[in-house]
Design a protein around this motif. Structure first.
Motif, PDB file in Angstrom:
ATOM      1  N   ILE A 120       0.860  -1.188   0.000  1.00 40.06           N
ATOM      2  CA  ILE A 120       0.000   0.000   0.000  1.00 40.06           C
ATOM      3  C   ILE A 120       0.897   1.240   0.000  1.00 40.06           C
ATOM      4  CG2 ILE A 120      -1.705   1.292   1.333  1.00 40.06           C
ATOM      5  CD1 ILE A 120      -2.676  -1.443   2.424  1.00 40.06           C
ATOM      6  N   LYS A 121       0.723   2.110  -0.989  1.00 34.76           N
ATOM      7  CA  LYS A 121       1.630   3.247  -1.141  1.00 34.76           C
ATOM      8  C   LYS A 121       0.940   4.603  -1.093  1.00 34.76           C
ATOM      9  CE  LYS A 121       5.140   0.726  -3.737  1.00 34.76           C
ATOM     10  NZ  LYS A 121       6.007   0.716  -4.939  1.00 34.76           N
ATOM     11  N   ALA A 122      -0.340   4.636  -0.726  1.00 34.38           N
ATOM     12  CA  ALA A 122      -1.064   5.918  -0.650  1.00 34.38           C
ATOM     13  C   ALA A 122      -2.073   5.856   0.486  1.00 34.38           C
ATOM     14  CB  ALA A 122      -1.772   6.213  -1.971  1.00 34.38           C
ATOM     15  N   ILE A 123      -2.433   7.028   1.017  1.00 34.78           N
ATOM     16  CA  ILE A 123      -3.427   7.048   2.090  1.00 34.78           C
ATOM     17  C   ILE A 123      -4.780   6.620   1.519  1.00 34.78           C
ATOM     18  CG2 ILE A 123      -2.190   8.883   3.306  1.00 34.78           C
ATOM     19  CD1 ILE A 123      -4.370  10.814   2.441  1.00 34.78           C
ATOM     20  N   GLY A 124      -5.636   6.123   2.403  1.00 32.17           N
ATOM     21  CA  GLY A 124      -6.948   5.653   1.973  1.00 32.17           C
ATOM     22  C   GLY A 124      -7.383   4.471   2.816  1.00 32.17           C
ATOM     23  N   VAL A 125      -8.543   3.903   2.482  1.00 33.39           N
ATOM     24  CA  VAL A 125      -9.073   2.738   3.186  1.00 33.39           C
ATOM     25  C   VAL A 125      -9.036   1.553   2.219  1.00 33.39           C
ATOM     26  CG1 VAL A 125     -11.051   1.731   4.374  1.00 33.39           C
ATOM     27  CG2 VAL A 125     -10.547   4.169   4.646  1.00 33.39           C
ATOM     28  N   TYR A 126      -8.416   0.477   2.651  1.00 28.47           N
ATOM     29  CA  TYR A 126      -8.222  -0.690   1.796  1.00 28.47           C
ATOM     30  C   TYR A 126      -8.848  -1.934   2.433  1.00 28.47           C
ATOM     31  CZ  TYR A 126      -4.658   2.328  -0.280  1.00 28.47           C
ATOM     32  OH  TYR A 126      -3.999   3.383  -0.869  1.00 28.47           O
ATOM     33  N   ASP A 127      -9.383  -2.823   1.591  1.00 30.79           N
ATOM     34  CA  ASP A 127      -9.863  -4.130   2.044  1.00 30.79           C
ATOM     35  C   ASP A 127      -8.745  -5.146   1.820  1.00 30.79           C
ATOM     36  OD1 ASP A 127     -12.366  -3.254   2.801  1.00 30.79           O
ATOM     37  OD2 ASP A 127     -13.274  -3.650   0.845  1.00 30.79           O
ATOM     38  N   VAL A 128      -8.322  -5.788   2.899  1.00 27.68           N
ATOM     39  CA  VAL A 128      -7.237  -6.779   2.812  1.00 27.68           C
ATOM     40  C   VAL A 128      -7.767  -8.133   3.292  1.00 27.68           C
ATOM     41  CG1 VAL A 128      -4.963  -7.433   3.667  1.00 27.68           C
ATOM     42  CG2 VAL A 128      -5.454  -5.040   3.146  1.00 27.68           C
ATOM     43  N   ASN A 129      -7.544  -9.172   2.507  1.00 25.10           N
ATOM     44  CA  ASN A 129      -7.981 -10.521   2.883  1.00 25.10           C
ATOM     45  C   ASN A 129      -6.962 -11.176   3.821  1.00 25.10           C
ATOM     46  OD1 ASN A 129     -10.389 -10.587   1.460  1.00 25.10           O
ATOM     47  ND2 ASN A 129      -9.441 -11.353  -0.405  1.00 25.10           N
ATOM     48  N   VAL A 130      -7.494 -11.857   4.816  1.00 25.25           N
ATOM     49  CA  VAL A 130      -6.664 -12.626   5.740  1.00 25.25           C
ATOM     50  C   VAL A 130      -7.145 -14.078   5.672  1.00 25.25           C
ATOM     51  CG1 VAL A 130      -5.915 -12.934   8.125  1.00 25.25           C
ATOM     52  CG2 VAL A 130      -6.367 -10.633   7.255  1.00 25.25           C
ATOM     53  N   ALA A 131      -6.265 -14.967   5.206  1.00 22.25           N
ATOM     54  CA  ALA A 131      -6.624 -16.379   5.064  1.00 22.25           C
ATOM     55  C   ALA A 131      -6.287 -17.111   6.365  1.00 22.25           C
ATOM     56  CB  ALA A 131      -5.873 -16.997   3.887  1.00 22.25           C
ATOM     57  N   LEU A 132      -7.292 -17.314   7.188  1.00 23.99           N
ATOM     58  CA  LEU A 132      -7.086 -18.003   8.463  1.00 23.99           C
ATOM     59  C   LEU A 132      -6.902 -19.510   8.249  1.00 23.99           C
ATOM     60  CD1 LEU A 132      -9.826 -16.144  10.523  1.00 23.99           C
ATOM     61  CD2 LEU A 132      -7.382 -15.638  10.424  1.00 23.99           C
ATOM     62  N   HIS A 133      -7.383 -19.973   7.116  1.00 25.65           N
ATOM     63  CA  HIS A 133      -7.310 -21.381   6.743  1.00 25.65           C
ATOM     64  C   HIS A 133      -7.523 -21.404   5.237  1.00 25.65           C
ATOM     65  CE1 HIS A 133      -9.066 -25.424   6.001  1.00 25.65           C
ATOM     66  NE2 HIS A 133      -8.278 -25.822   6.987  1.00 25.65           N
ATOM     67  N   PRO A 134      -7.035 -22.434   4.526  1.00 23.65           N
ATOM     68  CA  PRO A 134      -7.248 -22.472   3.083  1.00 23.65           C
ATOM     69  C   PRO A 134      -8.713 -22.352   2.661  1.00 23.65           C
ATOM     70  CG  PRO A 134      -5.616 -24.108   3.706  1.00 23.65           C
ATOM     71  CD  PRO A 134      -6.151 -23.531   4.973  1.00 23.65           C
ATOM     72  N   GLU A 135      -9.630 -22.674   3.570  1.00 21.58           N
ATOM     73  CA  GLU A 135     -11.057 -22.613   3.226  1.00 21.58           C
ATOM     74  C   GLU A 135     -11.791 -21.533   4.021  1.00 21.58           C
ATOM     75  OE1 GLU A 135     -12.749 -26.652   3.333  1.00 21.58           O
ATOM     76  OE2 GLU A 135     -10.686 -27.368   3.163  1.00 21.58           O
ATOM     77  N   VAL A 136     -11.061 -20.752   4.805  1.00 28.44           N
ATOM     78  CA  VAL A 136     -11.694 -19.696   5.623  1.00 28.44           C
ATOM     79  C   VAL A 136     -10.876 -18.410   5.518  1.00 28.44           C
ATOM     80  CG1 VAL A 136     -12.468 -19.006   7.918  1.00 28.44           C
ATOM     81  CG2 VAL A 136     -12.507 -21.425   7.269  1.00 28.44           C
ATOM     82  N   SER A 137     -11.501 -17.368   4.997  1.00 29.44           N
ATOM     83  CA  SER A 137     -10.806 -16.078   4.927  1.00 29.44           C
ATOM     84  C   SER A 137     -11.733 -14.972   5.398  1.00 29.44           C
ATOM     85  CB  SER A 137     -10.326 -15.788   3.501  1.00 29.44           C
ATOM     86  OG  SER A 137     -11.417 -15.674   2.612  1.00 29.44           O
TER      87      SER A 137
END
Length: 204
Positions: A120-137
């Motif tokens: 991320i190189k600029a200010i703003g609000v971003y949606d980031v995925n977090v994969a807690l498990h290969p089938e759960v994010s």
């Protein structure tokens, strides 16, 4: 290289699938992270003998991840960073920064769980995925701003950069005098009537 998947891998397949991948991907990621086995006769026999245990372990980890996912509901992290007037960061926000911010909020995640396609190189609000498990994010909102006040504005849906540019343009319009002579300053305009009056006065 042909490999046997030991867990679901995005865009590749599910547990037990035999898939063909690039050698480097297998050697550098799948095999060392125990996500797959080389697809040879010996490993196929080992997998078949242990398939039920592997699937049970996966189901257990998936259940734990699903419970953890509930703790992420509406999760937002705020990162205060220095940036230019155009909103470009001096530096960037990387995976390590997100892991630290999440841990500070009580969410313990591995670096490998953060799905950040590019820094991320600029200010703003971003949606980031977090994969807690290969089938759960889960999705985490990342609010990158130059100050807590700016972060609060962004959290309310204000596009800080657009608002800033509108303010600059408004300021320019207010300072513009449509009656001004090209290149004339306020002082010149005020002195002009006095000069004209002097020229019209007859000499004694």
């Amino acid at each position: 290289m042909d490999v046997i998947l030991l867990e679901r891998v995005e865009k590749l397949g599910a547990i037990g699938d035999v898939v063909t991948v690039k050698d480097g991907f297998a050697r550098n990621f799948l095999l060392p992270n125990k996500k797959a086995l080389r697809a040879n006769d010996a490993n196929r026999k080992v997998f078949d003998a242990n398939r039920s245990r592997i699937e049970a372990d996966n189901a257990s980890r998936r259940g734990d991840a699903e419970k953890e996912a509930k703790n992420f509901d509406g999760a937002t992290v705020t990162l205060i960073r220095q940036a230019s007037n155009t909103g470009q960061l001096y530096g960037s926000v990387a995976v390590r920064d997100l892991v630290e911010a999440l841990e500070a909020d009580g969410h313990k995640v591995a670096k490998s769980a953060i799905v950040l396609n590019k820094p991320i190189k600029a200010i703003g609000v971003y949606d980031v995925n977090v994969a807690l498990h290969p089938e759960v994010s889960v999705t985490v909102k990342v609010n990158v701003a130059r100050s807590p006040e700016e972060a609060e504005m962004q959290s309310q849906g204000v596009d800080v950069m657009s608002a800033m540019f509108e303010k600059d343009e408004a300021g320019f319009v207010e300072d513009f005098d449509p009656n001004a002579e090209p290149g004339a300053t306020a002082d010149v305009r005020e002195e002009a009537p006095a000069a004209e009056a002097t020229e019209e006065t007859p000499e004694a």
